[in-house]
Design an enzyme around this catalytic site. Sequence first.
Site, PDB file in Angstrom:
ATOM      1  N   SER A   1     -20.833 -38.098 -28.627  1.00  0.00           N
ATOM      2  CA  SER A   1     -20.579 -39.302 -29.436  1.00  0.00           C
ATOM      3  C   SER A   1     -20.890 -40.600 -28.684  1.00  0.00           C
ATOM      4  CB  SER A   1     -19.139 -39.318 -29.975  1.00  0.00           C
ATOM      5  OG  SER A   1     -18.236 -38.681 -29.097  1.00  0.00           O
TER       6      SER A   1
ATOM      7  N   SER B   1      -0.729  -1.196   7.498  1.00  0.00           N
ATOM      8  CA  SER B   1      -0.355  -1.772   8.795  1.00  0.00           C
ATOM      9  C   SER B   1      -1.576  -1.852   9.698  1.00  0.00           C
ATOM     10  CB  SER B   1       0.734  -0.944   9.458  1.00  0.00           C
ATOM     11  OG  SER B   1       1.915  -1.020   8.705  1.00  0.00           O
TER      12      SER B   1
ATOM     13  N   LEU C   1     -21.332 -38.054 -21.331  1.00  0.00           N
ATOM     14  CA  LEU C   1     -22.689 -37.499 -21.279  1.00  0.00           C
ATOM     15  C   LEU C   1     -22.684 -35.974 -21.350  1.00  0.00           C
ATOM     16  CD1 LEU C   1     -24.018 -39.687 -18.328  1.00  0.00           C
ATOM     17  CD2 LEU C   1     -24.799 -39.837 -20.710  1.00  0.00           C
TER      18      LEU C   1
ATOM     19  N   GLY D   1       5.486   0.819   1.680  1.00  0.00           N
ATOM     20  CA  GLY D   1       5.045   1.480   0.462  1.00  0.00           C
ATOM     21  C   GLY D   1       5.838   2.712   0.070  1.00  0.00           C
TER      22      GLY D   1
ATOM     23  N   MET E   1     -13.210   3.965   3.936  1.00  0.00           N
ATOM     24  CA  MET E   1     -14.566   4.235   3.464  1.00  0.00           C
ATOM     25  C   MET E   1     -15.290   5.151   4.449  1.00  0.00           C
ATOM     26  SD  MET E   1     -15.069   2.909   0.475  1.00  0.00           S
ATOM     27  CE  MET E   1     -16.852   3.082   0.304  1.00  0.00           C
TER      28      MET E   1
ATOM     29  N   GLY F   1     -22.985 -32.554 -19.932  1.00  0.00           N
ATOM     30  CA  GLY F   1     -22.769 -32.101 -18.558  1.00  0.00           C
ATOM     31  C   GLY F   1     -21.704 -32.898 -17.818  1.00  0.00           C
TER      32      GLY F   1
ATOM     33  N   ASP G   1      -1.999   4.522   3.265  1.00  0.00           N
ATOM     34  CA  ASP G   1      -3.200   3.773   2.921  1.00  0.00           C
ATOM     35  C   ASP G   1      -3.786   3.018   4.102  1.00  0.00           C
ATOM     36  OD1 ASP G   1      -3.110   4.566   0.347  1.00  0.00           O
ATOM     37  OD2 ASP G   1      -2.054   2.796  -0.387  1.00  0.00           O
ATOM     38  N   GLY G   2      -3.001   2.869   5.155  1.00  0.00           N
ATOM     39  CA  GLY G   2      -3.509   2.176   6.331  1.00  0.00           C
ATOM     40  C   GLY G   2      -3.307   0.676   6.274  1.00  0.00           C
TER      41      GLY G   2
ATOM     42  N   GLY H   1       0.851  -1.167   0.000  1.00  0.00           N
ATOM     43  CA  GLY H   1       0.000   0.000   0.000  1.00  0.00           C
ATOM     44  C   GLY H   1       0.883   1.212   0.000  1.00  0.00           C
TER      45      GLY H   1
END
Lengths: 616, 296
Positions: free
Chosen positions: A520, A27, A447, A100, A154, A449, A24-25, A20
């Site tokens: 097939s 740690s 088959l 960072g 945030m 699937g 950025d925080g 970061g």
Amino acid sequence: MSKNPYQSDDIQLLRLSTAGSVDDGKSTLIGRLLHDCQAIYEDQFQAVQKASKKKGNGEIDLALLLDGLSAEREQGITIDVAYRYFSTPKRKFIIADSPGHEQYTRNMVTGASTANLALILVDARKGILTQSKRHLFIASLLGIPHILIAINKMDLVDYKEDKFEEIKKDFLKFSEKLDIKDLQFTPISALKGDMVVNRQENLTWYDGPTILSYLENVQTISDKNLIDFRFPIQYVMRPNQDFRGYAGKIASGTIKKGEPVMIIPSGVETKIKSLYWDEKEVDEVATPMSAIITLEDEIDASRGDMIVRTNNLPIASNDFEAMVCWFDTTSMKKDHRYILKQTTNSTSAFVTKLNYRININTLHREKEADTLELNEIGRLSIHTQHPIFFDTYKKNKQTGSFILIDEATNNTIAAGVIIDKGKKTSFIHGDKELTSQKGAALWLTGLSGSGKSTIANHLYKRLKERGLECEQLDGDVMREHLCQGLGFSKEDRDINLDRASFVAGLLSKHGILTLASFISPYESQRAKLRKNIPNFIEVFINTPLKICEERDVKGLYKKARAGEIKSFTGISDPYEAPENPELEIKTPETSIDKAVEIIINYLLDNGYLGNTNRMR
Amino acid sequence: MNHLKQLEAESIHIIRETVAECKKPVMLYSIGKDSSVLLKLAEKAFYPGKIPFPLLHVDTGFKFKEMYDFRDYYTKKIGVELIVHKNTEEIAMNLDPREAHTDRYIYYKKTKPLVEALKTHEFDAAFGGARRDEEKARAKERIFSFRNKEGAWEPKNQRPELWELYNTRLEKGEHMRVFPLSNWTEADIWSYIKEEEIEIVPLYYAAKRKCLQRNGIYYMLNEFVQPEDNEKVEELMIRYRTLGCSPSTGAVLSKADTVDKVIEEVLTAKGSERELRVIDHGSESSMEDKKKEGYF
């Protein structure tokens, strides 16, 4: 500490690297993860409380848990990569925490070199920054399979969803130019604890996982190469006259007692006499074990040589091309003698050409550059005094990576990943004749699937990574390009298969590996295919009807049961299981990775892939 | 392969790499549980041969008797060469067991004789059992940790370690400290001891032992720890989480007398394992300072 993860025999180890920018925080986030997972002891927490008080900021500073050196605490920064450990009942985690700022790229590359997952921190107020771009670029260069972007702080943007979406969009746009397999986003507040371990109430609009829940549950893409057996000899053991053992860590692949092998560079061929692991003799060993090998014949092999399978050789050359990150304050010098260490091999190396330097912000290739400085990344042509044995990094991390050492200071001054062989490659494999791929049609029957297309898709990617020529054929391709207008009546289905057979035959004849996925269902059909297609390889994908019907990806079984589709294989029409297929793969007990491995090993063992790697 | 076998493979790779690339390696042997695990890994790394390097025990003279007994028994059992080195200078010999937690004691009894022994025998690589989860300064140390001619660690000038490629190059007089257990945690160590049935000093398991309480810490009674005025001797169920010098290592009250019970206890412990090692608490950066001088 949290509940006992050691009760289960096979808890997974997840290595993640974090990075970061300065504030950025990051740690704080790791401190929060450790704290909320109860991975911090009381005496350690008290030490942090004591230090927080000393610094005089009101809240307990969880970042202080990580800043181990006194200079870091004094300056409030992180200097070096720090390793952290914690476990939950599901997984054990090793975090390589890179600072960072100062020495930034160097530390990020170091932390990322062994990571399965990169956790990148972004400040929600600032969005995508130069350093975020660097992280992404390095993560893609070093092939980290999973990247999680945590959009932090945030709380300082009022937990607004549109802010999160805006940043996410910027990242997605930048990452288009990179080779990233899996990119995820989570909004968090490390300081307040939102969406780290606990969800809390501030981000109700977000319904994805918390950071911890993601880390615990992410299905890790295997970055282990289980196919190409590479055993760099690390140490020769001669405890007595009768025993000559080669000790080493298996870089990739597996090997069994009695298998034919070749020693490079001498090119001498012999067989595996015995294998030792865990203080006993065993029949088979696999990466990442540290094992001991003895050989049938008395051979003079030593440290730096490599033991490989006769039908699957690495590239042996004095010249290669690599992406290199420069770590030292003295800049890169062309034609200067450095020491190169790759696997257990050390040799003198010279940079013959700087092809370009990467501008990490724009990803622009700067061809006019004439050197690399500290923290810069560029594409170099390198010449070594003795040949080295390698694969591309993309195919094999262990044999495709190297470091450069300055012989004057003994410092590690650069690290690189090999992306291509050099122009004037000399192959050194004794007298062994080199062969290239042969055409074949891998006919996946089973088959609807059963997993035919899924396996074919993965197989196709892996073959392409090995530089092989291959094509895919299935019902969708046929109906889009060659069989428009055909219906699903018995006659029409027969015509469809005839045309597919013709195309597969042509491709196989001309040296292409064709992956054909068709139900097939009748033995007679497949007998006809075998007659008409050169190098026909029948692969029976054996999945119980019950499971195929449960999957029912296209909803066809439902329609067939309702009578909307007539003569549907497995429901209203029989599937005649192959009696003697070249390969049978039982799912779901065989994983996709394992299925791909089985098929590639079959192709290798039968000489379809040639004995060395083509490079793109 | 479970995660312990993965860690084992990594550690064996590191041990072999050291032996292959260094001229004269030695394994520092402290007789603790981590040393026991490290020794087991070395046995595995060279099986069916013998360990191709000696062990070095830097002896303060104040270890537990049980440790000396175990050291002599186990090294004889596996047939490995053992070098015991003690600082016999007057200043070191005059140090009292009651000073076992002081910086002076650590310097004269541990750091100085260690650096001396490495020099005398010209060892250029010394394995140690330190783990990164033990302490904050350790968390930032490399697996191959470079030491200058004075034996000192320079945290700001460490070689980057990528993939499994280790730069082991040295000038004369310099050496490496090599930490094969870097990525192991305390819980990993105990789980491995259980899985591999590794023998350890019995003091790690709880038993009724005579002890006294000093500054809130329990000490077992022995020739170096004797009750003073007002100190009460009790017989209690105790065990050790780490083993150091007997006068400076505290015991914990515990009923864990089997490896399973110890694992259970370790996973629910509230305090870290070095909590009772008095030497770590001199100042906030004490481990870092000691390492810079040449301490392990």
